[in-house]
Design a protein around this motif. Structure first.
Motif, PDB file in Angstrom:
ATOM      1  N   THR A   1       5.915   4.559   5.421  1.00 18.13           N
ATOM      2  CA  THR A   1       7.167   3.805   5.355  1.00 18.13           C
ATOM      3  C   THR A   1       7.812   3.716   6.730  1.00 18.13           C
ATOM      4  OG1 THR A   1       7.521   4.448   3.059  1.00 18.13           O
ATOM      5  CG2 THR A   1       9.455   3.709   4.272  1.00 18.13           C
ATOM      6  N   TYR A   2       7.800   4.806   7.497  1.00 22.05           N
ATOM      7  CA  TYR A   2       8.342   4.789   8.852  1.00 22.05           C
ATOM      8  C   TYR A   2       7.565   3.795   9.726  1.00 22.05           C
ATOM      9  CZ  TYR A   2      11.257   8.899   7.977  1.00 22.05           C
ATOM     10  OH  TYR A   2      12.195   9.778   7.502  1.00 22.05           O
ATOM     11  N   PHE A   3       6.241   3.805   9.592  1.00 22.90           N
ATOM     12  CA  PHE A   3       5.426   2.847  10.333  1.00 22.90           C
ATOM     13  C   PHE A   3       5.843   1.424   9.995  1.00 22.90           C
ATOM     14  CE2 PHE A   3       2.244   6.158  11.146  1.00 22.90           C
ATOM     15  CZ  PHE A   3       1.809   5.796  12.400  1.00 22.90           C
ATOM     16  N   ALA A   4       5.917   1.130   8.708  1.00 21.44           N
ATOM     17  CA  ALA A   4       6.260  -0.224   8.266  1.00 21.44           C
ATOM     18  C   ALA A   4       7.641  -0.630   8.775  1.00 21.44           C
ATOM     19  CB  ALA A   4       6.194  -0.320   6.742  1.00 21.44           C
TER      20      ALA A   4
ATOM     21  N   PHE B   1      13.934   2.966  20.892  1.00 15.30           N
ATOM     22  CA  PHE B   1      12.611   3.374  21.368  1.00 15.30           C
ATOM     23  C   PHE B   1      11.944   4.291  20.355  1.00 15.30           C
ATOM     24  CE2 PHE B   1      10.062   6.675  23.429  1.00 15.30           C
ATOM     25  CZ  PHE B   1       9.038   5.887  23.942  1.00 15.30           C
ATOM     26  N   TYR B   2      12.692   5.272  19.851  1.00 17.63           N
ATOM     27  CA  TYR B   2      12.127   6.213  18.886  1.00 17.63           C
ATOM     28  C   TYR B   2      11.682   5.480  17.624  1.00 17.63           C
ATOM     29  CZ  TYR B   2      11.512  10.338  16.019  1.00 17.63           C
ATOM     30  OH  TYR B   2      10.984  11.307  15.198  1.00 17.63           O
ATOM     31  N   ASP B   3      12.498   4.529  17.158  1.00 18.47           N
ATOM     32  CA  ASP B   3      12.144   3.773  15.954  1.00 18.47           C
ATOM     33  C   ASP B   3      10.894   2.923  16.155  1.00 18.47           C
ATOM     34  OD1 ASP B   3      14.095   4.725  14.275  1.00 18.47           O
ATOM     35  OD2 ASP B   3      15.488   3.076  14.653  1.00 18.47           O
ATOM     36  N   SER B   4      10.682   2.445  17.364  1.00 17.13           N
ATOM     37  CA  SER B   4       9.545   1.550  17.588  1.00 17.13           C
ATOM     38  C   SER B   4       8.318   2.264  18.141  1.00 17.13           C
ATOM     39  CB  SER B   4       9.939   0.415  18.523  1.00 17.13           C
ATOM     40  OG  SER B   4      10.295   0.923  19.781  1.00 17.13           O
ATOM     41  N   CYS B   5       8.454   3.500  18.561  1.00 18.57           N
ATOM     42  CA  CYS B   5       7.325   4.228  19.150  1.00 18.57           C
ATOM     43  C   CYS B   5       6.672   5.109  18.098  1.00 18.57           C
ATOM     44  CB  CYS B   5       7.783   5.056  20.342  1.00 18.57           C
ATOM     45  SG  CYS B   5       6.389   5.790  21.212  1.00 18.57           S
ATOM     46  N   LEU B   6       5.649   4.593  17.495  1.00 16.99           N
ATOM     47  CA  LEU B   6       4.988   5.301  16.414  1.00 16.99           C
ATOM     48  C   LEU B   6       4.293   6.572  16.884  1.00 16.99           C
ATOM     49  CD1 LEU B   6       3.484   2.189  14.638  1.00 16.99           C
ATOM     50  CD2 LEU B   6       5.630   3.356  14.167  1.00 16.99           C
TER      51      LEU B   6
ATOM     52  N   ALA C   1       9.338   0.559  11.391  1.00 18.30           N
ATOM     53  CA  ALA C   1       9.330   0.398  12.847  1.00 18.30           C
ATOM     54  C   ALA C   1       8.671  -0.917  13.250  1.00 18.30           C
ATOM     55  CB  ALA C   1       8.630   1.584  13.501  1.00 18.30           C
ATOM     56  N   LEU C   2       7.571  -1.246  12.590  1.00 17.03           N
ATOM     57  CA  LEU C   2       6.898  -2.508  12.900  1.00 17.03           C
ATOM     58  C   LEU C   2       7.764  -3.708  12.511  1.00 17.03           C
ATOM     59  CD1 LEU C   2       3.286  -1.561  11.823  1.00 17.03           C
ATOM     60  CD2 LEU C   2       4.072  -2.002  14.160  1.00 17.03           C
ATOM     61  N   TYR C   3       8.430  -3.613  11.364  1.00 12.74           N
ATOM     62  CA  TYR C   3       9.318  -4.692  10.927  1.00 12.74           C
ATOM     63  C   TYR C   3      10.442  -4.905  11.948  1.00 12.74           C
ATOM     64  CZ  TYR C   3      12.533  -7.465   8.128  1.00 12.74           C
ATOM     65  OH  TYR C   3      13.375  -8.454   7.685  1.00 12.74           O
ATOM     66  N   TYR C   4      11.060  -3.806  12.398  1.00 10.54           N
ATOM     67  CA  TYR C   4      12.137  -3.910  13.385  1.00 10.54           C
ATOM     68  C   TYR C   4      11.608  -4.522  14.686  1.00 10.54           C
ATOM     69  CZ  TYR C   4      14.924  -0.832  10.406  1.00 10.54           C
ATOM     70  OH  TYR C   4      15.620  -0.283   9.370  1.00 10.54           O
ATOM     71  N   LYS C   5      10.397  -4.159  15.042  1.00  8.50           N
ATOM     72  CA  LYS C   5       9.800  -4.694  16.265  1.00  8.50           C
ATOM     73  C   LYS C   5       9.542  -6.193  16.131  1.00  8.50           C
ATOM     74  CE  LYS C   5       7.700  -4.181  20.258  1.00  8.50           C
ATOM     75  NZ  LYS C   5       8.444  -3.918  21.464  1.00  8.50           N
ATOM     76  N   ILE C   6       9.006  -6.611  14.985  1.00  7.41           N
ATOM     77  CA  ILE C   6       8.716  -8.034  14.768  1.00  7.41           C
ATOM     78  C   ILE C   6       9.993  -8.861  14.838  1.00  7.41           C
ATOM     79  CG2 ILE C   6       8.006  -9.747  13.041  1.00  7.41           C
ATOM     80  CD1 ILE C   6       6.057  -7.597  11.982  1.00  7.41           C
ATOM     81  N   HIS C   7      11.019  -8.400  14.157  1.00  8.76           N
ATOM     82  CA  HIS C   7      12.252  -9.176  14.029  1.00  8.76           C
ATOM     83  C   HIS C   7      13.315  -8.796  15.056  1.00  8.76           C
ATOM     84  CE1 HIS C   7      10.799 -11.154  10.448  1.00  8.76           C
ATOM     85  NE2 HIS C   7      10.312  -9.992  10.076  1.00  8.76           N
TER      86      HIS C   7
ATOM     87  N   VAL D   1       0.838  -1.195   0.000  1.00  6.10           N
ATOM     88  CA  VAL D   1       0.000   0.000   0.000  1.00  6.10           C
ATOM     89  C   VAL D   1       0.878   1.252   0.000  1.00  6.10           C
ATOM     90  CG1 VAL D   1      -1.655   1.326   1.361  1.00  6.10           C
ATOM     91  CG2 VAL D   1      -1.967  -1.137   1.081  1.00  6.10           C
ATOM     92  N   THR D   2       1.948   1.233   0.776  1.00  2.73           N
ATOM     93  CA  THR D   2       2.868   2.375   0.849  1.00  2.73           C
ATOM     94  C   THR D   2       3.472   2.683  -0.515  1.00  2.73           C
ATOM     95  OG1 THR D   2       3.419   1.845   3.130  1.00  2.73           O
ATOM     96  CG2 THR D   2       4.957   3.240   1.964  1.00  2.73           C
TER      97      THR D   2
END
Length: 147
Positions: free
Chosen positions: A39-42, A72-77, A44-50, A25-26
């Motif tokens: 893209t930032y959301f995607a 924290f900044y990367d994962s805190c949307l 951050a979520l990818y980094y959180k998952i993996h 979608v992005t």
């Protein structure tokens, strides 16, 4: 939201599938600002998952505290959304001004400002004269702050 919920529920296989959907979608987004936010959301979520930290951060000479803060900044949307909304408000408020002076009372890492500066630089009619005054540094163990 579904992806974040899947991560929260530890359903990482579903979250991975949803990340693929988000990226698809992005890629189709026309508006530059919304594409960037998505893209930032995607990411951050990818980094959180993996449970990843971007390689350029790992290879740098940052302290553990700085790495944790960046992670924290990367994962805190919500923080990124707050910065995006604040920057949009600043852009709208100062749309016709030729000079802009921002005073940040909690500068810390200053991650909010590069996106604003980039957008101001691309403003029709050229960028305004810009000044950023930062007050407040990183807290230290003795409760003082960096200069």
């Amino acid at each position: 939201m579904a992806c974040a919920e899947a991560i929260h529920e530890n359903n990482l296989s579903l979250a991975d599938v949803l990340i693929s959907d988000i990226r698809r979608v992005t890629a189709s987004q026309i508006g530059r600002a919304m594409k960037k936010v998505a893209t930032y959301f995607a990411d951050a979520l990818y980094y959180k998952i993996h449970r990843l930290i971007p390689q350029d951060i790992v290879e740098s000479s940052y302290s553990k505290d700085q790495l944790l803060h960046m992670s924290f900044y990367d994962s805190c949307l919500l923080v990124k959304i707050a910065h995006f909304i604040a920057n949009q408000s600043i852009l709208e408020t100062f749309a016709d001004y030729k000079r802009v002076h921002v005073i940040d009372f909690s500068l810390n890492q200053g991650w909010q400002w590069p996106a604003l500066l980039q957008t101001l630089a691309l403003r029709p009619g050229g960028p305004p004269a810009f000044r950023l005054s930062g007050i407040g540094g990183q807290p230290q163990p003795d409760d003082s702050t960096d200069p």
